[in-house]
Write an enzyme that holds these catalytic residues in place. Structure first.
Site, mmCIF file in Angstrom:
data_model
loop_
_atom_site.group_PDB
_atom_site.id
_atom_site.type_symbol
_atom_site.label_atom_id
_atom_site.label_comp_id
_atom_site.label_asym_id
_atom_site.label_seq_id
_atom_site.Cartn_x
_atom_site.Cartn_y
_atom_site.Cartn_z
ATOM 1 C CE LYS A 120 -4.545 -1.385 1.372
ATOM 2 N NZ LYS A 120 -5.670 -1.248 2.280
ATOM 3 C CE LYS A 202 -5.797 -8.190 -2.093
ATOM 4 N NZ LYS A 202 -6.213 -7.812 -0.790
ATOM 5 C CE LYS A 205 -12.905 -2.989 -1.809
ATOM 6 N NZ LYS A 205 -13.846 -3.713 -1.032
HETATM 7 P P1 TYM Z 1 -10.988 -6.045 3.048
HETATM 8 O O1 TYM Z 1 -12.044 -5.016 3.185
HETATM 9 O O2 TYM Z 1 -9.829 -5.755 2.164
HETATM 10 O O3 TYM Z 1 -11.620 -7.399 2.582
HETATM 11 C C1 TYM Z 1 -12.739 -7.972 3.249
HETATM 12 C C2 TYM Z 1 -12.627 -9.473 3.264
HETATM 13 O O4 TYM Z 1 -12.542 -9.976 1.907
HETATM 14 C C3 TYM Z 1 -11.429 -10.847 1.802
HETATM 15 N N1 TYM Z 1 -10.883 -10.766 0.436
HETATM 16 C C4 TYM Z 1 -10.694 -11.815 -0.369
HETATM 17 N N2 TYM Z 1 -10.919 -13.120 -0.200
HETATM 18 C C5 TYM Z 1 -10.635 -13.948 -1.214
HETATM 19 N N3 TYM Z 1 -10.127 -13.521 -2.403
HETATM 20 C C6 TYM Z 1 -9.875 -12.220 -2.624
HETATM 21 N N4 TYM Z 1 -9.394 -11.807 -3.788
HETATM 22 C C7 TYM Z 1 -10.154 -11.296 -1.571
HETATM 23 N N5 TYM Z 1 -10.049 -9.942 -1.452
HETATM 24 C C8 TYM Z 1 -10.488 -9.645 -0.212
HETATM 25 C C9 TYM Z 1 -10.440 -10.334 2.838
HETATM 26 O O5 TYM Z 1 -9.511 -11.330 3.203
HETATM 27 C C10 TYM Z 1 -11.352 -9.968 3.969
HETATM 28 O O6 TYM Z 1 -11.674 -11.111 4.737
HETATM 29 N N6 TYM Z 1 -8.346 -5.460 7.242
HETATM 30 C C11 TYM Z 1 -9.550 -6.043 6.682
HETATM 31 C C12 TYM Z 1 -10.829 -5.609 7.365
HETATM 32 C C13 TYM Z 1 -10.809 -5.776 8.828
HETATM 33 C C14 TYM Z 1 -10.960 -6.993 9.547
HETATM 34 C C15 TYM Z 1 -10.886 -6.644 10.916
HETATM 35 C C16 TYM Z 1 -11.155 -8.321 9.153
HETATM 36 C C17 TYM Z 1 -10.649 -4.785 9.744
HETATM 37 N N7 TYM Z 1 -10.688 -5.313 11.003
HETATM 38 C C18 TYM Z 1 -10.990 -7.616 11.918
HETATM 39 C C19 TYM Z 1 -11.256 -9.281 10.163
HETATM 40 C C20 TYM Z 1 -11.165 -8.937 11.501
HETATM 41 C C21 TYM Z 1 -9.652 -5.657 5.217
HETATM 42 O O7 TYM Z 1 -9.122 -4.657 4.807
HETATM 43 O O8 TYM Z 1 -10.451 -6.471 4.488
#
Ligand code: TYM
Length: 337
Positions: A120, A202, A205
């Site tokens: 990032k 991966k 978006k």
């Molecule tokens: P975020 O918003 O980037 O993504 C949300 C969830 O989607 C999953 N994900 C994917 N899974 C499979 N293939 C992909 N290409 C893919 N892209 C995204 C992510 O693994 C995630 O589970 N830091 C986290 C949000 C967060 C969080 C937390 C999660 C904040 N606090 C506490 C769990 C527990 C995030 O940015 O996810």
């Protein structure tokens, strides 16, 4: 229940998703879909992780709209607010407070190793802020505040979950039993849905439009994106991530959405071509997303209901969060209020 039988306490789940725009099929398969599947068996808390989102600059009106849209999509994906606690992270002030405390139990070296920080900061070189650096600490606090046993996420969050466990164990080592040490929960298939254009990366978006399916894409757009998806020149349909990453990704998407067995699925494509595979993945994707999209349109019109959901959610989450925060502060040695 028999008269003397004590009810079995359900294990607790916490997970979150950032409101950084419309979620992708990767978010849906890797996370949102599992959240629904776990709703009956566990006590679940799911949040729109809006504190995390400002590590990257946001336009205020758009940010607010994205946050509401994300809540709408969680409801549209089938989550039942009577069973699961749904809330905005920013509505529960204990998240920011615990993050500060945990910052003082986390080492610079640990944060320096985080691959997501490296990625990032390369992408947003003009805004490498401290929040971006300590983001995993905020996330650790999100989980530990609720004494969560299980955290359903995609594979890209594995490193963050590991650091959360390290921090919890460190604090427990100093003060005794403060936090539950959580486990990650990953899908067997679909824990890492790949880009349609560069299937070794991966699906995200923040990449080019044609590389991801958004959960609100229309059937025409979905058809077009899959038609353009990268495959290879081997002209056979096998599940072989190393040598056929594009084809394997499409197969995984089908398996994840239909719960079909991979071997059977591959066998069903014997003698068929990539056009057939793309048609099949297009059909299941459209079929899966259509009811979610319809429900999303309906629920977004009901602002009063959505307000009720997030207010009640924050109240319940806040109650649990405060208990943990007070417990930890007492252990550290703060004067009680
Ligand atoms: P975020 O918003 O980037 O993504 C949300 C969830 O989607 C999953 N994900 C994917 N899974 C499979 N293939 C992909 N290409 C893919 N892209 C995204 C992510 O693994 C995630 O589970 N830091 C986290 C949000 C967060 C969080 C937390 C999660 C904040 N606090 C506490 C769990 C527990 C995030 O940015 O996810």
């Amino acid at each position: 229940m028999e008269p003397n039988q004590t009810p079995v306490k359900k294990q607790r789940i916490l997970s979150g998703i950032q409101p950084t725009g419309t979620p992708t099929l990767g978010n849906y398969i890797g996370a949102m879909r599992n959240w629904k599947l776990l709703e009956d068996e566990y006590e679940c808390l799911y949040m729109v992780a809006d504190l995390h989102t400002i590590t990257v600059r946001q336009e205020p009106a758009k940010f607010r709209q994205n946050a509401m849209q994300m809540l709408g999509l969680l409801l549209a994906s089938g989550l039942d607010p009577k069973k699961s606690t749904l809330f905005f992270q920013s509505h529960v002030h204990q998240h920011a407070e615990l993050a500060w405390l945990l910052n003082c139990y986390t080492y610079m070296g640990e944060m320096n190793r985080m691959t997501q920080f490296k990625d990032k900061s390369a992408k947003h070189a003009d805004n490498i802020n401290c929040g971006l650096f300590t983001y995993p600490v905020l996330m650790a606090g999100d989980i530990l505040l609720y004494q969560a046993n299980l955290v359903p996420v995609g594979k890209d969050q594995m490193q963050h979950l590991e650091i959360c466990r390290d921090i919890a164990q460190r604090v427990n080592g100093v003060y005794g039993n403060v936090f539950t040490v959580p486990e990650g929960y990953y899908s067997k298939v679909g824990a890492r849905v790949m880009s349609l254009q560069e299937p070794t990366r991966k699906m995200s978006k923040s990449e080019a439009e044609d590389s991801f399916i958004s959960v609100l894409d229309t059937p025409d757009v979905i058809r077009r994106k899959y038609r353009r998806a990268v495959t290879d020149s081997e002209a056979c349909i096998r599940f072989d991530v190393e040598n056929q990453p594009g084809v394997s990704n499409l197969l995984s998407i089908i398996c994840a959405l239909t719960s079909e067995d991979m071997e059977k699925l591959v066998a069903s494509f014997e003698g068929k071509g990539y056009g057939d595979l793309k048609a099949a993945v297009t059909d299941v994707t459209i079929e899966t997303l259509a009811p979610i999209q319809a429900e999303f349109t309906r629920v977004m019109k009901d602002k009063k209901y959505m307000e009720e959901v997030y207010r009640e959610g924050a109240q319940r989450a806040g109650y649990l969060a405060e208990r943990t925060l007070q417990k930890f502060m007492k252990k550290i040695g703060y004067v009680a209020k």
